[in-house]
Design a protein around this motif. Structure first.
Motif, mmCIF file in Angstrom:
data_model
loop_
_atom_site.group_PDB
_atom_site.id
_atom_site.type_symbol
_atom_site.label_atom_id
_atom_site.label_comp_id
_atom_site.label_asym_id
_atom_site.label_seq_id
_atom_site.Cartn_x
_atom_site.Cartn_y
_atom_site.Cartn_z
ATOM 1 N N GLU A 59 0.835 -1.211 0.000
ATOM 2 C CA GLU A 59 0.000 0.000 0.000
ATOM 3 C C GLU A 59 0.868 1.260 0.000
ATOM 4 O O GLU A 59 0.585 2.223 -0.710
ATOM 5 N N VAL A 60 1.914 1.255 0.810
ATOM 6 C CA VAL A 60 2.812 2.410 0.882
ATOM 7 C C VAL A 60 3.544 2.575 -0.449
ATOM 8 O O VAL A 60 3.662 3.696 -0.964
ATOM 9 N N LEU A 61 4.025 1.478 -1.029
ATOM 10 C CA LEU A 61 4.723 1.563 -2.318
ATOM 11 C C LEU A 61 3.806 2.105 -3.406
ATOM 12 O O LEU A 61 4.221 2.915 -4.230
ATOM 13 N N ARG A 62 2.535 1.673 -3.408
ATOM 14 C CA ARG A 62 1.576 2.194 -4.389
ATOM 15 C C ARG A 62 1.403 3.695 -4.225
ATOM 16 O O ARG A 62 1.396 4.456 -5.189
ATOM 17 N N ALA A 63 1.274 4.149 -2.973
ATOM 18 C CA ALA A 63 1.098 5.580 -2.703
ATOM 19 C C ALA A 63 2.323 6.380 -3.134
ATOM 20 O O ALA A 63 2.197 7.473 -3.700
ATOM 21 N N ILE A 64 3.507 5.838 -2.899
ATOM 22 C CA ILE A 64 4.745 6.527 -3.307
ATOM 23 C C ILE A 64 4.814 6.617 -4.827
ATOM 24 O O ILE A 64 5.099 7.681 -5.380
ATOM 25 N N LYS A 65 4.534 5.500 -5.515
ATOM 26 C CA LYS A 65 4.568 5.515 -6.984
ATOM 27 C C LYS A 65 3.551 6.498 -7.542
ATOM 28 O O LYS A 65 3.832 7.223 -8.487
ATOM 29 N N GLN A 66 2.369 6.527 -6.949
ATOM 30 C CA GLN A 66 1.340 7.455 -7.411
ATOM 31 C C GLN A 66 1.784 8.900 -7.196
ATOM 32 O O GLN A 66 1.606 9.753 -8.057
ATOM 33 N N ALA A 67 2.389 9.179 -6.057
ATOM 34 C CA ALA A 67 2.839 10.543 -5.762
ATOM 35 C C ALA A 67 3.969 10.972 -6.698
ATOM 36 O O ALA A 67 4.109 12.151 -7.003
ATOM 37 N N MET A 68 4.770 10.014 -7.159
ATOM 38 C CA MET A 68 5.898 10.344 -8.028
ATOM 39 C C MET A 68 5.513 10.373 -9.505
ATOM 40 O O MET A 68 6.291 10.823 -10.334
ATOM 41 N N ASP A 69 4.321 9.907 -9.850
ATOM 42 C CA ASP A 69 3.877 9.863 -11.245
ATOM 43 C C ASP A 69 3.590 11.275 -11.733
ATOM 44 O O ASP A 69 2.695 11.935 -11.228
ATOM 45 N N PRO A 70 4.357 11.748 -12.728
ATOM 46 C CA PRO A 70 4.157 13.127 -13.195
ATOM 47 C C PRO A 70 2.755 13.362 -13.751
ATOM 48 O O PRO A 70 2.208 14.443 -13.616
ATOM 49 N N SER A 71 2.141 12.336 -14.353
ATOM 50 C CA SER A 71 0.802 12.531 -14.908
ATOM 51 C C SER A 71 -0.224 12.735 -13.800
ATOM 52 O O SER A 71 -1.260 13.356 -14.016
#
Length: 88
Positions: A59-71
């Motif tokens: 869950e944390v990794l998903r949130a980090i990836k989402q926060a880092m996604d420029p789109s």
């Protein structure tokens, strides 16, 4: 990636200085010794065990990836109303 080769000499206690090599911000390394005797130093950082546990959470990794996604940072904003030409 640029490769630089330096010769280092070990003292009687098998120590050496890395002052001429590496990035100035790297102070901690993981050391890997290969079967042929090659020694590889990899820059490392230390994190708290609690932080490591948190980073292992899907869950944390998903949130980090989402926060880092420029789109994900781009928001569509409506255009301001355009003035209409008056019929004079």
């Amino acid at each position: 990636m640029t490769t630089t080769v330096h010769e280092v000499v070990l003292d009687e206690r098998r120590r050496t200085s890395l002052a001429r090599v590496g990035h100035k911000d790297h102070h901690r390394y993981l050391v890997e010794e290969l079967s042929d005797g090659t020694i590889v130093l990899k820059p490392a950082v230390t994190i708290a065990a609690a932080e490591l546990d948190m980073l292992r959470s899907p869950e944390v990794l998903r949130a980090i990836k989402q926060a880092m996604d420029p789109s994900a940072r781009r928001r569509r904003r409506p255009l301001p109303p355009q003035p209409t030409a008056s019929a004079d």
